[in-house]
Design an enzyme around this catalytic site. Structure first.
Site, mmCIF file in Angstrom:
data_model
loop_
_atom_site.group_PDB
_atom_site.id
_atom_site.type_symbol
_atom_site.label_atom_id
_atom_site.label_comp_id
_atom_site.label_asym_id
_atom_site.label_seq_id
_atom_site.Cartn_x
_atom_site.Cartn_y
_atom_site.Cartn_z
ATOM 1 N N SER A 60 -9.696 5.352 114.499
ATOM 2 C CA SER A 60 -11.002 5.245 113.857
ATOM 3 C C SER A 60 -11.905 4.397 114.737
ATOM 4 O O SER A 60 -11.533 3.292 115.143
ATOM 5 C CB SER A 60 -10.840 4.609 112.472
ATOM 6 O OG SER A 60 -12.118 4.272 111.952
ATOM 7 N N GLY A 105 -12.804 -0.693 116.483
ATOM 8 C CA GLY A 105 -11.927 0.472 116.394
ATOM 9 C C GLY A 105 -10.559 0.047 115.905
ATOM 10 O O GLY A 105 -10.250 -1.144 115.838
ATOM 11 N N LYS A 106 -9.754 0.987 115.508
ATOM 12 C CA LYS A 106 -8.354 0.710 115.138
ATOM 13 C C LYS A 106 -7.612 2.031 115.148
ATOM 14 O O LYS A 106 -8.205 3.086 114.895
ATOM 15 C CB LYS A 106 -8.274 0.094 113.738
ATOM 16 C CG LYS A 106 -7.023 -0.726 113.516
ATOM 17 C CD LYS A 106 -7.179 -2.105 114.132
ATOM 18 C CE LYS A 106 -6.001 -2.996 113.884
ATOM 19 N NZ LYS A 106 -6.322 -4.390 114.239
ATOM 20 N N GLY A 107 -6.311 1.969 115.402
ATOM 21 C CA GLY A 107 -5.543 3.200 115.394
ATOM 22 C C GLY A 107 -4.165 2.976 114.859
ATOM 23 O O GLY A 107 -3.721 1.835 114.675
ATOM 24 N N ASP A 146 -1.016 -4.174 118.074
ATOM 25 C CA ASP A 146 -1.090 -4.568 116.662
ATOM 26 C C ASP A 146 0.351 -4.487 116.151
ATOM 27 O O ASP A 146 1.283 -4.625 116.951
ATOM 28 C CB ASP A 146 -2.055 -3.639 115.901
ATOM 29 C CG ASP A 146 -2.498 -4.219 114.569
ATOM 30 O OD1 ASP A 146 -3.450 -4.992 114.535
ATOM 31 O OD2 ASP A 146 -1.868 -3.905 113.534
#
Ligand code: NAD
Length: 415
Positions: A60, A105-107, A146
């Site tokens: 995202s 952002g992050k995934g 993460d």
């Protein structure tokens, strides 16, 4: 047990409350309340038994307004699109609070990554990387570690990206091993940045950190480094926990001893001290509480019983909005995640700068610049919180949303 609150609902609620306070233009409000892009990918992974299993990968990109999207990749069975969207929005506010020129952002990869063999881990990370490559890049979107993703995973992703573009490009991802273009000081950056924030808060309020009693929930990267650096600043760690148990030692425990014990035994249980229940740990009599494990652990149910005067959030989203209100009314200061744990993304930014310049800094320079950045951000948030008499999270969001909104207005002809 009530259901775990939906993280995206919480992120949206926090955003809309502050957008309302700021009287944000309705078009901007709508724009910032959805990610700019959400990608989903089918990620095939060849297992050791020669079967291929297909997992879902997500990325995202909440905002590019202030620079390339920035945020971690989480490999965990509990990953969902809503969780990734929320975390990407929080990254937008976090990079803006500490004023690094990135967006959010992050995934995630939905899989039980811990159960994979070493070869499956590498194949899964590389397969996901090959699908991600068209949508990431040093000027587009820069992932980072993460949950369950290590510096080694970052190195595999950078390697795949390098093959895709035809030359090595370490700046595509941060949190790499130091020998592979990582920054010195990145491993300690989140816990260290949190300690710098706490230290600055005590300085600004004319108090000393000496002897302040600290409880830490979660004893991984962030929790361990927070314990270590806060101890060097004079604070006393009186309780720690991990997923397996919690230990309370009112006279204080050695941070380095606890880290060594965790390294050797894989748990904090068994250390000198009294074993307490997980839920009791958060409510122990202490000065500073550092949630450094999970989301939504401080809720409307336990917030009235929390005795800490200061909460510094190492974890992302440990306090629910209802708990925030209760804590504010009770005079408990919460240094919010978007500020307290922003040391990690700040040093990630330093890593990207060093990669772009092909010029690497000594560790002390990283620490000095991190300290300067954290102090400045804390001062700005504290000034705003006190002048407007709002919770610190609200102040941090006000600062961040204004910065991001301004960047959108400047860059987009449609606003
Ligand atoms: P980690 O995996 O290294 O450590 C997590 C710790 O939490 C482990 O000790 C685990 O045993 C413990 N834990 C899990 N469930 C628990 C429970 N029910 N009770 C008590 N402890 C429990 O992770 P980390 O990198 O330290 O990250 C912790 C939090 O900080 C996460 O929310 C993460 O998103 C956030 N964070 C980390 C960084 C970073 O750079 N590491 C940066 C920003 C935010």
């Amino acid at each position: 047990m009530p259901d775990k609150p939906n993280t995206w609902d919480i992120a949206l609620r926090q955003f809309h409350e502050v957008a309302e306070l700021l009287n944000l233009d309705p078009g901007l409000r709508e724009y910032l309340s959805v990610p700019e892009a959400v990608h989903t990918f089918s990620v095939p992974v060849l297992r050791d038994n020669d079967e291929t299993h297909v997992f879902t990968g997500i990325r995202s990109q909440h905002s590019f307004a202030r620079g390339p999207a920035k945020g971690g990749l989480r490999f965990h069975p509990g990953v969902s699109i809503d969780e990734v969207k929320a975390l990407s929005m929080w990254m937008t506010w976090k990079t803006a609070v500490v004023n690094v020129p990135f967006g959010g952002g992050k995934g995630g990869l939905i899989c039980d990554y811990k159960s994979f063999s070493p070869r499956e881990k590498e194949r899964a990370a590389r397969s996901f990387a090959r699908r991600l490559t068209p949508v990431i890049g040093p000027e587009i979107d820069i992932p980072a570690p993460d949950v369950n993703t290590t510096p080694e995973v970052m190195a595999w992703i950078a390697d795949e990206y390098g093959h895709y573009i035809g030359h090595p490009e370490p700046a595509v991802i941060t949190g790499k091993p130091v020998d592979f273009g990582g920054s010195r000081g990145r491993d300690s950056a989140t816990g260290r940045g949190l300690a710098y924030c706490v230290d600055r808060y005590y300085h600004n309020t004319g108090k000393s950190l000496e002897g302040q009693r600290v409880v830490i929930q979660g004893f991984g990267n962030a929790g361990q480094w927070a314990a270590k650096v806060l101890t060097t600043m004079g604070a006393t760690i009186i309780a720690i926990s991990d997923s397996r148990g919690a230990v309370y030692a009112p006279e204080g425990l050695s941070a380095t001893g606890a880290i060594q014990h965790k390294l050797e035994s894989g748990q904090v249980a068994g250390m000198p001290g009294e074993e307490v229940k997980h839920e009791e740990l958060l409510e122990l009599d202490c000065d500073i509480l550092v949630p450094a494990a999970l989301e939504s652990v401080i809720t409307a149910e336990n917030a009235p019983r929390i005795k800490a005067k200061l909460i510094a959030e190492a974890a992302n989203g440990p306090t629910t909005p209802d708990a925030d209100t209760i804590l504010h009314d009770r005079g408990v200061v919460v240094i919010p995640d978007v500020l307290a744990n922003a040391g990690g993304v700040t040093v990630s930014y330093f890593e990207w700068v060093q990669n772009r310049q092909r010029y690497y800094w000594p560790e002390q320079k990283v620490f000095d610049r991190l300290q300067k950045g954290m102090r400045q951000a804390l001062d700005e948030v504290q000034d705003l919180a006190e002048s407007k008499n709002v919770p610190w999270r609200t102040a941090a969001y006000m600062l961040a949303i204004q910065r991001v909104a301004h960047a959108v207005e400047v860059n987009h002809p449609d606003f």
